[in-house]
Design a protein around this motif. Structure first.
Motif, mmCIF file in Angstrom:
data_model
loop_
_atom_site.group_PDB
_atom_site.id
_atom_site.type_symbol
_atom_site.label_atom_id
_atom_site.label_comp_id
_atom_site.label_asym_id
_atom_site.label_seq_id
_atom_site.Cartn_x
_atom_site.Cartn_y
_atom_site.Cartn_z
ATOM 1 N N ILE A 147 0.838 -1.195 0.000
ATOM 2 C CA ILE A 147 0.000 0.000 0.000
ATOM 3 C C ILE A 147 0.871 1.242 0.000
ATOM 4 N N SER A 148 0.227 2.302 -0.254
ATOM 5 C CA SER A 148 0.985 3.553 -0.332
ATOM 6 C C SER A 148 1.382 4.014 1.049
ATOM 7 N N PRO A 149 2.608 4.535 1.201
ATOM 8 C CA PRO A 149 3.034 5.009 2.516
ATOM 9 C C PRO A 149 2.242 6.216 2.995
ATOM 10 N N ASN A 150 1.478 6.792 2.085
ATOM 11 C CA ASN A 150 0.733 7.975 2.489
ATOM 12 C C ASN A 150 -0.659 7.654 2.980
ATOM 13 N N SER A 151 -1.062 6.408 2.888
ATOM 14 C CA SER A 151 -2.426 6.083 3.330
ATOM 15 C C SER A 151 -2.518 6.250 4.840
ATOM 16 N N VAL A 173 -3.464 4.517 7.228
ATOM 17 C CA VAL A 173 -3.027 3.466 8.159
ATOM 18 C C VAL A 173 -1.513 3.392 8.257
ATOM 19 N N ALA A 174 -0.853 3.948 7.256
ATOM 20 C CA ALA A 174 0.608 3.839 7.269
ATOM 21 C C ALA A 174 1.260 5.074 7.859
ATOM 22 N N ARG A 175 0.462 6.087 8.084
ATOM 23 C CA ARG A 175 1.065 7.319 8.574
ATOM 24 C C ARG A 175 1.010 7.347 10.093
ATOM 25 N N MET A 176 1.892 6.576 10.658
ATOM 26 C CA MET A 176 1.821 6.476 12.108
ATOM 27 C C MET A 176 2.804 7.392 12.798
ATOM 28 N N LEU A 193 3.063 -3.207 7.866
ATOM 29 C CA LEU A 193 4.505 -3.344 8.088
ATOM 30 C C LEU A 193 5.239 -2.359 7.190
ATOM 31 N N MET A 194 6.204 -1.661 7.799
ATOM 32 C CA MET A 194 6.949 -0.639 7.039
ATOM 33 C C MET A 194 8.410 -0.962 7.019
#
Lengths: 161, 706
Positions: free
Chosen positions: B226-230, B232-235, B278-279
């Motif tokens: 998924i995009s890092p900007n979504s 859920v990923a912007r933690m 997961l990043m």
């Protein structure tokens, strides 16, 4: 005290005198606790089939007791007293005396038994003395009783029941 | 000059040129000879060389060339014809061989070339295999990681530990920058950030669950990039110009107990999912590899399983707690019920008496009143009072009986009783009642009815019997037939139910309370019998029948040990003529006393003083044995046991009586235990012995005489 039935007037005077004497004497023996109810029972067992039952049994008792007393004296004389043997003999003596009804001897035997259970030699010796004493007393008494009975029978009177 | 056969060379011998040619030829020959040698040497050295015959050919060609040049050496000067011939031959051969070789090479060289291509091909293959090996190794390592992870995750049943461990292990294995788990909220409309790897206490971020990216992830069971900007990923707040690493998200199914069907892994669409994000580290230029994605998917599945186990465990703990509570409640209820029953019984017991007393007064006085002078109206009133009070009394009795029957507190008394007399009594009871109503009652007893039976019959109706026998039991059938108004067959089932009203039956009172038959049925059931009513219809009378099983009464109670202390005076024998008795006692005096005693009672007495003598003398003729059990050194009890063994049949065995000087509890118990029939305390009186013998001979029963 056993019930005493006196015979009818057909008895001779001498015989009735003897009878009275016998009755009194027997009563005294009971009163002084030389004899107890068991002796009465023995007397009841005497009948025509067994006229000398009591005398026979008592003689047997004398013989047996003398033997037992001798055994006891010997046993208590030893260096190491065999209390088992002592106990056995005292038990026998107690049994015999209770069968006859010689109350005092029986009581003395009970006391003797206690001492032998405690393994108390001193006490046993004392008890043995006591038993011997009582025994000789009652032996005399019984022998006198039997003599009286024989005299009564000889005089022709029936024994009191 | 003589004419010789020598051949002159074409050209005249020029000295210098000749010399050079001479030397060159020599060297050529040398070279030509040495090449094959070298070839042979090297080929011998190498193990593999496919074209040996080519070598031979080549060798031949070279050798011949060399030979030619060698022979050429002689042709520089005058040479003989032989040399010329040899030279020619050599040249010819050389020509042949070299042509042959040339032709051969046309075939060979392509072959050699193709070897080269094959070599290239093999090299490529090897490279490919290497690559594959590399891949396999990576996969294996991934597998190992997964196993380790699974082990970690599944080693606990606590859901928080499971989830935390998952994140930690994944972070470690894949060298992640951040790893997070979003759980659905209670409402199911949002995802809440529940666990993260790096941050200790995740702030309560929530995202709505219906975002397209989330739906995308939820609808596939694979790990998706998924995009890092979504959202859920912007933690974490991005620090400046850093390039965020690639982000992958995967769904984690949350299984509820309600989803489980027995053989069916739930495939319902109404499942709830959690989201694992997961990043990769930023600025690392790392990419998600396929095997890493697979790893993530596998882990997500394992987590789902572990969570379901944890859920099951929670559920079963809850169920167990619930059961415990229920148990306690049930226990309480039971105790309350018992208390209630007890209270009721107490109440009944009291009311029994309290109710009957006034009833009794009423009935008695009313009947007395009936005897006096009354006017017809008064008489009618008194009769009504009597009838009603009878009814009430019956009702009270029935209710009390029934309630006791129902809760099983009525117990049958097992006793021997005389059947005939019971029936006669009932008949006598009924006759007056019946005659008042102008009815006649007759009693028929079957001829083979046993006189005695065992079991207590508390209540039944008067009779006509057909007993059927078998073994120790016989069946008693009692029939009460009347020629009254009969019953409708449809009403019959209702008859035995409580309080159901029916009309005129052979009950105690017409218009009775309806409890009578119910009580009868209860009694018959208690006796494991069967009761029923037959009727052909209204006006044809009816018959009540019951069958119960009764036992034959036996005369002696051989196996019982009643300690009877009083003697029945009317059974005492005064004499026992000829009764053979054996006395064992080691004390001479008591032996003769006992002998005298028994002899006085008429017995035929044998005496023994020891066990051996005893066993020698004892026989079936001796009816009674008196044995002294306190003979020291001799176990009188053991002797009793031996006697029991010797005489196994009861009627052969003599009655065993123990004589003892002490009558304590232990002695009594010992005597009972070894099977003595009696215990007597010495010394015995004549009367006692007499009664002992009577009792023994009559009952063969253990008793105690003091």
């Amino acid at each position: 005290m056993s019930a005493v039935k006196l015979e009818s007037e057909t008895m001779a005077d001498g015989a009735s005198q003897l009878q009275k004497q016998l009755v009194d004497y027997t009563a005294s023996l009971f009163d002084e606790a030389f004899l107890d109810e068991q002796f009465n029972q023995l007397q009841q067992l005497q009948d025509e089939n067994n006229p000398d039952f009591v005398v026979e049994v008592v003689s047997l008792f004398f013989k047996d007791s003398e033997r037992l007393v001798d055994e006891l004296t010997k046993a208590l004389d030893q260096q190491t007293v065999d209390f088992k043997l002592v106990d056995k003999n005292v038990h026998q003596l107690k049994g015999s005396s209770s069968s006859i009804g010689v109350q005092r001897v029986q009581r003395a035997c009970i006391a003797f038994r206690d001492c032998s259970e405690e393994q108390n030699v001193e006490g046993c010796l004392k008890s043995l003395q006591h038993v011997k004493h009582e025994y000789s007393l009652v032996k005399n008494k019984l022998e006198t009783l039997f003599k009286l009975q024989r005299q009564l029978l000889a005089a022709g009177g029936p024994l009191p029941r | 000059m003589e004419a010789c056969n020598c051949i002159e060379p074409q050209w005249p011998a020029d000295e210098l040129l000749m010399k050079y040619q001479y030397i060159s030829d020599f060297f050529i020959a040398l070279a030509y000879f040495s090449i094959p040698l070298e070839l042979i040497y090297f080929v011998k050295k190498s193990a593999v060389f496919p074209y040996r015959w080519v070598l031979v050919q080549f060798g031949a060609f070279i050798v011949l060339c060399g030979a030619t040049h060698l022979i050429n050496l002689w042709t520089f000067s005058m040479h003989s014809r032989t040399v010329a011939i040899v030279m020619t031959t050599a040249k010819v051969l050389t020509a042949v061989v070299s042509c042959a070789t040339a032709l051969m090479l046309v075939h060979i060289i392509p072959d050699l070339l193709s070897v080269k291509t094959r070599e290239l091909f093999l090299k490529n293959k090897a490279a490919e295999l290497d690559r594959e090996m590399g891949l396999i190794r990576t996969q294996e390592e991934t597998g190992r990681h997964v196993r380790m992870l699974t082990h970690e995750i599944r080693s606990t049943l606590d859901r928080h530990t499971i989830l935390k461990t998952t994140l930690v292990e994944l972070g470690r294995t894949l060298a992640l920058e951040e790893c997070a788990l979003w759980m659905p909220t209670r409402t199911g409309l949002e995802l809440q950030l529940s666990y993260t790897l790096r941050q200790q206490n995740p702030v309560g971020y929530t995202v709505p669950i219906h975002l397209p990216v989330i739906n995308q992830v939820f609808s596939s069971n694979r790990a998706l990039k998924i995009s890092p900007n979504s959202p859920v990923a912007r933690m974490r707040p991005l620090a400046g110009k850093h390039m965020p690493g690639e982000v992958v998200a995967v769904r984690v199914p949350l299984l509820h107990l309600s989803n489980f069907q027995i053989n069916d892994w739930p495939e319902l669409s109404t499942k709830r999912y959690a989201l694992m994000v997961l990043m990769l580290p930023s600025d690392s230029a790392r990419q998600w590899h396929v095997h890493e994605l697979e790893l993530v998917e596998v882990v997500a599945d394992q987590v789902a399983v572990a969570l379901s186990h944890a859920a099951i465990l929670e559920e079963s703990m809850r169920a167990r707690d619930l059961l415990m509570e229920q148990n306690i409640a049930l226990d309480l209820a039971r105790r309350e019920a018992e208390t209630a029953i007890r209270a009721r019984n107490d109440f009944l017991a009291v009311m029994n008496h309290e109710m009957r007393t006034p009833m009794h007064a009423i009935i008695a006085l009313s009947s007395l009143l009936q005897e006096t002078e009354l006017t017809p109206e008064q008489r009618l009133m008194v009769e009504t009072i009597l009838k009603s009070s009878h009814l009430l009394a019956t009702l009270i009795n029935d209710v009390l009986d029934l309630s006791r029957l129902e809760d099983g507190s009525l117990q049958l008394e097992i006793a021997t009783f005389n059947l005939h007399s019971v029936f006669r009594e009932v008949h006598n009871l009924i006759k007056p009642v019946a005659s008042v109503k102008k009815l006649s009652v007759s009693l028929n007893l079957a001829a083979d009815l046993p006189v005695q039976a065992v079991e207590s019959l508390r209540d039944f109706r008067a009779p006509e019997f057909f007993p059927v026998q078998s073994d120790n039991h016989f069946y008693l059938r009692v029939q009460v037939k009347d020629s009254g108004s009969g019953i409708n067959p449809q009403d019959i089932p209702k008859l035995f139910t409580k309080f159901a009203q029916t009309h005129s039956l052979a009950t105690r009172n017409s218009g009775g309370s309806g409890l009578g038959l119910a009580i009868c049925k209860r009694f018959v059931n208690l006796m494991e019998g069967h009761i029923w009513i037959e009727s052909e219809g209204p006006g044809k009378g009816c018959t009540a029948i019951f069958i119960v099983k009764l036992g034959f009464a036996e005369r002696s109670n051989e196996s019982k040990l009643p300690f009877v202390t009083k003697v029945q005076a009317n059974h005492v024998q005064t004499n026992f003529p000829g009764l053979k008795v054996l006395v064992m006692d080691d004390n001479g005096v008591s032996r003769s006393v006992t002998k005298g005693l028994l002899g006085h009672l008429g017995c035929d007495v044998t005496t023994v003083s020891s066990i051996d003598e005893f066993l020698h003398v004892i026989s079936q003729e001796h009816k009674v044995v008196f044995m002294d059990v306190c003979m020291p050194g001799i176990d009188g009890y053991e002797l009793a046991v031996r006697i029991h063994e010797k005489f196994t049949k009861r009627h052969e065995r003599p009655v065993l009586v123990a004589l003892t000087g002490n009558i304590d509890k232990m002695t009594k118990e010992n005597c009972m235990r070894v099977g003595m029939d009696g215990v007597i305390l010495k010394p015995v009186s004549v009367d006692k012995m007499r009664s002992v013998l009577s009792e023994l001979l009559e009952h063969r029963v253990l008793f105690e005489a003091m």
